[in-house]
Enzyme design. Sequence first.
Site, short mmCIF file in Angstrom:
data_model
loop_
_atom_site.label_atom_id
_atom_site.label_comp_id
_atom_site.label_asym_id
_atom_site.label_seq_id
_atom_site.Cartn_x
_atom_site.Cartn_y
_atom_site.Cartn_z
N LYS A 12 8.48 -17.80 -9.51
CA LYS A 12 7.75 -16.74 -10.21
C LYS A 12 6.63 -17.34 -11.04
O LYS A 12 6.86 -18.27 -11.83
CB LYS A 12 8.73 -15.96 -11.10
CG LYS A 12 8.08 -14.76 -11.74
CD LYS A 12 9.01 -14.00 -12.64
CE LYS A 12 8.22 -12.94 -13.39
NZ LYS A 12 8.92 -12.43 -14.55
N ASN A 30 0.85 -1.20 0.00
CA ASN A 30 0.00 0.00 0.00
C ASN A 30 0.87 1.25 0.00
O ASN A 30 2.10 1.16 0.00
CB ASN A 30 -0.97 -0.03 1.19
CG ASN A 30 -0.23 -0.06 2.52
OD1 ASN A 30 0.46 0.87 2.88
ND2 ASN A 30 -0.36 -1.18 3.23
N PHE A 70 -4.50 3.74 14.87
CA PHE A 70 -4.82 4.78 13.89
C PHE A 70 -6.02 4.31 13.08
O PHE A 70 -6.20 3.11 12.88
CB PHE A 70 -3.63 5.03 12.96
CG PHE A 70 -2.68 6.07 13.49
CD1 PHE A 70 -1.89 5.80 14.60
CD2 PHE A 70 -2.59 7.32 12.89
CE1 PHE A 70 -1.02 6.75 15.10
CE2 PHE A 70 -1.73 8.28 13.39
CZ PHE A 70 -0.94 8.00 14.50
N ILE A 125 -2.68 -6.80 14.38
CA ILE A 125 -1.63 -6.55 15.38
C ILE A 125 -2.18 -5.68 16.51
O ILE A 125 -1.97 -5.97 17.70
CB ILE A 125 -0.41 -5.90 14.70
CG1 ILE A 125 0.14 -6.85 13.63
CG2 ILE A 125 0.67 -5.54 15.72
CD1 ILE A 125 1.07 -6.22 12.63
O1 C5P Z 1 -8.79 -2.18 10.61
P1 C5P Z 1 -7.97 -1.01 10.16
O2 C5P Z 1 -6.86 -1.40 9.22
O3 C5P Z 1 -8.75 0.13 9.62
O4 C5P Z 1 -7.30 -0.47 11.51
C1 C5P Z 1 -6.29 0.47 11.53
C2 C5P Z 1 -5.47 0.31 12.78
O5 C5P Z 1 -5.24 -1.06 13.05
C3 C5P Z 1 -4.09 0.92 12.64
O6 C5P Z 1 -3.68 1.32 13.92
C4 C5P Z 1 -3.26 -0.26 12.13
O7 C5P Z 1 -1.89 -0.10 12.46
C5 C5P Z 1 -3.87 -1.41 12.89
N1 C5P Z 1 -3.87 -2.69 12.20
C6 C5P Z 1 -3.07 -3.71 12.68
N2 C5P Z 1 -3.08 -4.94 12.08
C7 C5P Z 1 -3.89 -5.17 11.03
C8 C5P Z 1 -4.70 -4.15 10.52
C9 C5P Z 1 -4.66 -2.91 11.13
O8 C5P Z 1 -2.33 -3.48 13.64
N3 C5P Z 1 -3.88 -6.35 10.46
#
Ligand code: C5P
Length: 410
Positions: free
Chosen positions: A293, A215, A329, A311
């Site tokens: 590949k 991303n 966030f 996480i």
């Molecule tokens: O669910 P979403 O991606 O919108 O949530 C955003 C928050 O969750 C951010 O703080 C991002 O670092 C954390 N996040 C994470 N692990 C994921 C997805 C998002 O820690 N797999």
Amino acid sequence: MCGTETVIHGKSILLVSAGGIAACKVPDLIRRLREQGKAVRCILTEAGGRFVTPLTLAALSGAPVYQDLFSLKDETEMGHIRLAREADLVVVAPATADLLAKMAHGLADDLASTTLLATDRPILVAPAMNVQMWRHPATQANQAVLAARGVHCVGPACGALACGEEGEGRMAEVPDLLAAIDSLLAPCLSLAGRRALVTSGPTVEAIDPVRYIANRSSGRQGHAIAEALARRGARVTLVSGPTALPDPAGVHTVPVESARAMLAACEAALPVDVAVCAAAVADWRVEHASSHKLKKKAAPPVLSLVPNPDILATLSQPGPRRPALVVGFAAETESLIDNAHRKRLAKGCDWIVANDVSTDVFGGTTNTVHLITASGIAQWPTMTKIAVAEALAERIASALTETRPGEQTC
Ligand code: C5P
């Protein structure tokens, strides 16, 4: 919360200005430093003198401006060794690619580079150059050498460059320079003895050894938060996906690629007092990444995706290793507050920093955020990402001070 003003008043800055168009910000920087009661002495490189005159800097700093290593007058009045040693902080602004290279390699062929080699004071550099020059592996390697030696860095910021190109390379704005200078002059150690974990950047999920899903996250906000927490005395582990940013000074950086590697690195960093999850973690990964590949065939491959571990939610789970404060966030393009509220509850974290990414936040240098806690919503004005990081670090320090051991913040 640090009451730094009285400590900082009366400090002296040695300002080394090299030749770049960003030197036009230097008069304003000197004026603001002097208004704050700081003494400023200036060294101007030969090229710097093409962009801003010594007379302007002398008038604003109220002190002679030094330019020539071999000037009998300058050497008798204020030798370069004294110049190097008498300041509380040496600020290099603008720091050109050339001057960074000289610093990294220990060259001393003019007054600026000789003084920078002779100084035993802390150094803050504010790089300013064309985006390609900044991204060039030579400049990045020089910057990494300087960071490893403890040279502090502010910026560069992203935006329109004087050369007509767009991208990273603009010198940090004067308010960001002033904030960085103050935090180095009077380090506010409100997080001394605390441990912090910050995630930053994107994650990269392999499709095969060549292709991946990723991303647009630049990592700028997460890296700035790690640096702001470290400046306040916290022992910070920054777990970061691939970014173009140098590792922040004073922070233990763990580079990772996938979400699963990020989670493992985060768990290895526990226990911590605060975790800030600023990474843009890929929600899904390819279920069976190919070890070779994938061949291009008539029919495109069908990729089966499976969810990645969350996480933030994992770190927020109750238990003895849960950080006292977990901050997530929420990047949203619509219904910002409602969605962020829901996210805070769903993930089980304490705070959510909500930002509207419908405008150009990814890769940009400013951010407009709301801080959502159990006790309400605070809307912050649009700030640079460095200023958001400073404000968040302040809030974190206050919250941890108020929290008794074993108690969660709200
Ligand atoms: O669910 P979403 O991606 O919108 O949530 C955003 C928050 O969750 C951010 O703080 C991002 O670092 C954390 N996040 C994470 N692990 C994921 C997805 C998002 O820690 N797999």
